[in-house]
Design a protein around this motif. Structure first.
Motif, PDB file in Angstrom:
ATOM      1  N   ALA A  99       8.343  53.436 -15.122  1.00  0.00           N
ATOM      2  CA  ALA A  99       9.230  52.686 -13.637  1.00  0.00           C
ATOM      3  C   ALA A  99       8.602  51.258 -13.624  1.00  0.00           C
ATOM      4  O   ALA A  99       7.398  51.110 -13.531  1.00  0.00           O
ATOM      5  N   THR A 100       9.596  50.317 -13.304  1.00  0.00           N
ATOM      6  CA  THR A 100       9.146  49.102 -12.984  1.00  0.00           C
ATOM      7  C   THR A 100      10.063  48.490 -12.252  1.00  0.00           C
ATOM      8  O   THR A 100      11.262  49.003 -12.136  1.00  0.00           O
ATOM      9  N   LEU A 107      12.496  40.527 -18.364  1.00  0.00           N
ATOM     10  CA  LEU A 107      12.001  39.238 -18.911  1.00  0.00           C
ATOM     11  C   LEU A 107      10.572  39.458 -19.801  1.00  0.00           C
ATOM     12  O   LEU A 107      10.127  38.773 -20.232  1.00  0.00           O
ATOM     13  N   TRP A 108       9.847  40.423 -19.305  1.00  0.00           N
ATOM     14  CA  TRP A 108       8.532  40.576 -19.889  1.00  0.00           C
ATOM     15  C   TRP A 108       8.634  41.807 -21.159  1.00  0.00           C
ATOM     16  O   TRP A 108       8.217  41.665 -22.015  1.00  0.00           O
ATOM     17  N   LEU A 109       9.226  42.761 -20.610  1.00  0.00           N
ATOM     18  CA  LEU A 109       8.844  44.163 -21.410  1.00  0.00           C
ATOM     19  C   LEU A 109      10.135  44.248 -22.611  1.00  0.00           C
ATOM     20  O   LEU A 109       9.514  44.191 -23.695  1.00  0.00           O
ATOM     21  N   ALA A 231      15.854  37.977 -12.293  1.00  0.00           N
ATOM     22  CA  ALA A 231      16.590  37.620 -13.557  1.00  0.00           C
ATOM     23  C   ALA A 231      17.926  36.663 -13.170  1.00  0.00           C
ATOM     24  O   ALA A 231      17.972  35.775 -13.996  1.00  0.00           O
ATOM     25  N   MET A 232      18.536  36.674 -12.045  1.00  0.00           N
ATOM     26  CA  MET A 232      19.601  35.797 -11.560  1.00  0.00           C
ATOM     27  C   MET A 232      18.831  34.802 -11.067  1.00  0.00           C
ATOM     28  O   MET A 232      19.455  33.433 -11.437  1.00  0.00           O
ATOM     29  N   LEU A 248       4.027  32.799 -13.869  1.00  0.00           N
ATOM     30  CA  LEU A 248       3.485  32.770 -15.121  1.00  0.00           C
ATOM     31  C   LEU A 248       3.118  34.306 -15.583  1.00  0.00           C
ATOM     32  O   LEU A 248       2.845  34.994 -15.034  1.00  0.00           O
ATOM     33  N   GLY A 249       3.453  34.592 -16.801  1.00  0.00           N
ATOM     34  CA  GLY A 249       3.398  35.891 -17.392  1.00  0.00           C
ATOM     35  C   GLY A 249       5.009  36.245 -17.780  1.00  0.00           C
ATOM     36  O   GLY A 249       5.260  36.777 -18.632  1.00  0.00           O
ATOM     37  N   VAL A 250       5.675  36.256 -16.571  1.00  0.00           N
ATOM     38  CA  VAL A 250       7.106  36.571 -16.729  1.00  0.00           C
ATOM     39  C   VAL A 250       7.852  35.658 -17.353  1.00  0.00           C
ATOM     40  O   VAL A 250       8.748  35.967 -18.119  1.00  0.00           O
ATOM     41  N   VAL A 251       7.751  34.307 -17.152  1.00  0.00           N
ATOM     42  CA  VAL A 251       8.799  33.246 -17.614  1.00  0.00           C
ATOM     43  C   VAL A 251       8.006  32.369 -18.845  1.00  0.00           C
ATOM     44  O   VAL A 251       8.489  31.553 -19.316  1.00  0.00           O
TER      45      VAL A 251
END
Length: 315
Positions: A99-100, A107-109, A231-232, A248-251
């Motif tokens: 779950a997340t 964007l990350w997984l 995401a949008m 940072l980390g996600v993008v």
């Protein structure tokens, strides 16, 4: 002769008779009595209207019609047995539910999923995504990756990615921005906001400005855009529609590809970010938890070589 349909229970029986060469051998192999096997053979021959076995002094031999039927029976038994093995193997594959939120999953997984599948091809991973993790996530998942501060997630949670935020935008848009405009956040370029239903657990533009030691101005620019999913927010930034806060980390992958560029000062919130929740124990849950920690740890150790356009803003 009856015109009814053929009972398919004979298929494996005929194969065993051919394989062992006798009714008694087939009965032993299938765990049946010999009279029961003889009875099934008589019924089958009555259905077809011809003898299928030739009785010998010792054992039996298939007639021409019996051999024709055996070809079909052997192929059917092989296909059914193969399907049975495949289904049982599939059912034994461990399934882990994670779950997340939408931002972490999309964007990350998801971009890193091929690597996980290569390392653990025997694990089926199911992602349960929502805008924000609910308190009852354990009812539908084994592990969770949630955004928040230490008091929100508990002492057992493992910090995967501390919150590090920096303004980002499309390269063409950043080229048009002047450093003085960004310094006090009074720019003509729209800012892209991530809305929250309740109080935001993450930095927004106003709290980012305070943390960065800058003037927040009115907190709003002409033509600001607001979305309820990250995401949008990122999609709008990629399209050059404004400047957004980038986690940072996600993008990182978009920054490394040059699709987005850093256009401001980085703000760190050490005790807040993405956390791994749930008991990993052993087996598939431990493998997924270990993989998540290894991937995020390797990402944090990477040299700070993300592309930037202009200098970081000191305020």
């Amino acid at each position: 002769m009856s015109n009814g349909s053929i009972d398919l229970g004979w298929i494996r029986l005929l194969v065993e008779i051919s394989r062992r060469g006798s009714l008694s051998g087939a009965a032993e192999g299938l765990g049946l009595t010999q009279p029961a096997v003889s009875y099934q053979v008589r019924l089958l021959e009555q259905r077809f209207g011809v003898p299928l076995l030739k009785r010998l002094h010792r054992g039996v031999r298939l007639t021409e019609e019996g051999r024709r039927l055996l070809v079909i029976a052997e192929r059917t038994v092989q296909e059914v047995d193969a399907l049975h093995r495949d289904i049982r193997h599939t059912r034994r594959r461990p399934v882990i539910r994670l779950a997340t939120d939408y931002a972490f999953s999309s964007l990350w997984l998801i971009p890193r999923m091929p690597g996980f599948r290569r390392q653990y091809p025997e694990i089926d991973l199911q992602i349960v995504a929502a805008q924000r993790l609910t308190q009852n996530w354990r009812e539908q998942a084994d592990l969770a990756v949630a955004f928040g501060a230490r008091p929100d997630v508990g002492e057992d949670a493992v910090l995967l990615m501390p919150e590090r935020v920096v303004p980002v935008c499309a390269p063409a848009l950043r080229d048009r921005l002047e450093r003085a405009d960004l310094a006090d956040l009074r720019m003509d370029v729209p800012r892209i906001h991530l809305e929250a239903e309740v109080g935001s657990p993450w930095l927004d533009w106003r709290s980012y400005a305070v943390a960065a030691g800058m003037s927040a101005g009115s907190g709003q620019s002409t033509g600001d855009l607001r979305f309820n999913t990250y995401a949008m927010v990122v999609q709008a930034a990629l399209g050059g529609q404004g400047i957004a806060l980038g986690w940072l980390g996600v993008v990182d992958q978009m920054l490394e590809a040059g699709l987005l560029v850093i256009s401001g000062k980085t703000v760190d919130v050490p005790d807040r970010g993405y956390w791994l929740l749930g008991k990993t124990g052993d087996g598939a849950a431990a493998q997924l938890g270990g993989w998540l920690q290894n991937e995020t740890s390797a990402m944090r150790r990477r040299p700070g070589n993300l592309p930037q356009c202009g200098e970081n803003i000191d305020g």
